[in-house]
Design an enzyme around this catalytic site. Structure first.
Site, mmCIF file in Angstrom:
data_model
loop_
_atom_site.group_PDB
_atom_site.id
_atom_site.type_symbol
_atom_site.label_atom_id
_atom_site.label_comp_id
_atom_site.label_asym_id
_atom_site.label_seq_id
_atom_site.Cartn_x
_atom_site.Cartn_y
_atom_site.Cartn_z
ATOM 1 N N ARG A 50 0.742 -3.067 -9.167
ATOM 2 C CA ARG A 50 -0.506 -3.014 -8.430
ATOM 3 C C ARG A 50 0.081 -3.806 -6.948
ATOM 4 N NH1 ARG A 50 -5.218 -5.473 -11.720
ATOM 5 N NH2 ARG A 50 -3.437 -6.907 -12.016
ATOM 6 N N ASP A 52 -0.145 -5.411 -3.537
ATOM 7 C CA ASP A 52 -1.516 -5.919 -2.840
ATOM 8 C C ASP A 52 -1.626 -5.219 -1.519
ATOM 9 O OD1 ASP A 52 -1.702 -7.973 -4.538
ATOM 10 O OD2 ASP A 52 -0.830 -9.567 -3.451
ATOM 11 N N ARG A 197 4.719 -13.333 -2.787
ATOM 12 C CA ARG A 197 4.534 -13.872 -1.542
ATOM 13 C C ARG A 197 4.275 -15.210 -1.343
ATOM 14 N NH1 ARG A 197 -0.888 -10.702 -0.410
ATOM 15 N NH2 ARG A 197 -0.953 -12.111 1.363
#
Length: 244
Positions: A50, A52, A197
């Site tokens: 998934r 972002d 991230r």
């Protein structure tokens, strides 16, 4: 029932991530819309991960099941004729019934692109994070070493994550300068929400001298999101490849 695997790429700028969310544009919704038109069936797409909102992909992998008889060598052409320019079907193949894009995956490779120079670049603004001050790539590489291996990545994940155990197997992290760019490549069996991230944001703080390289091991052991650096913006991150 056929089980079909498709490798897709997308520019994530205008999407609220890969996974379907009601009322907002997502990559999964676009793929399911197009496949429903092609197969004349209600199609559920399964993705390898998934990504972002704002994150891109060169090698996202999906699979779906269908009774439709469309030839496999015509599927990408049909999909691309209906998909928006920001999403592309790259290659398709028929796979075993038990193949699942997410659960069959052995590793994911992400790369984060940092434009490290004084001025931004308009044509790269959607795909790289502009960091004006020079980065110490050697210090970033040293800082990344404790993150390799089977670790609890709680400190490098969103506090409100919903993706199970925080333990992941980070197989490699490489930091290298390529001209005006610094590329952080991460290969792991799976990633927690925003994990890539947050790792990049922390390494950039090391590269700027805000943190020392030795702090990263302490951050990992703390298992506390508040100890790590800021979350790097999504647009520099790209899912490059999924391994099976």
């Amino acid at each position: 029932m056929r089980n079909i695997k498709v490798v897709v790429s997308y520019d994530g700028t205008d999407y609220f991530g890969f996974q379907y969310q009601p009322g907002v544009p997502t990559v999964q919704a676009e793929l399911e819309r197009v496949l429903a038109l092609i197969t004349k069936e209600k199609v559920t797409v399964f993705g390898s991960g998934r990504t972002d909102a704002g994150v891109h992909a060169e090698g996202q992998v999906i699979n779906f099941r269908t009774e439709a008889r469309i030839p496999i060598d015509k599927l990408c052409v049909a999909m691309n004729s209906l998909l928006p320019p920001s999403v592309a079907a790259m290659e398709a193949s028929e796979v075993d019934a038990d193949f699942h894009a997410r659960y069959s995956a052995r590793a994911r490779l992400y790369a984060y692109d940092i434009l490290n120079r004084e001025t931004p670049h308009a044509l790269q603004a959607r795909y790289s994070w502009h960091v004006r001050r020079p980065l110490n790539v050697e210090a970033m590489s040293v800082a990344a070493k404790p993150l390799v291996g089977v670790c609890d990545f709680t400190s490098f994940a969103c506090a409100d994550r919903d993706d199970g155990s925080p333990v992941r197997d980070m197989m490699s992290i490489d930091v290298e300068r390529r001209g005006e760019h610094v590329i952080v490549s991460m290969r792991a069996n799976a990633f927690l929400r925003s994990m890539a991230r947050i790792i990049v944001g922390t390494l950039v703080e090391v590269g700027l001298g805000i943190r020392s390289a030795s702090e990263v091991e302490n951050i990992l052991e703390a298992r506390d999101r508040r100890t790590a650096g800021k979350t790097a913006p999504p647009h520099g991150l790209c899912l490059k490849e999924v391994e099976y």
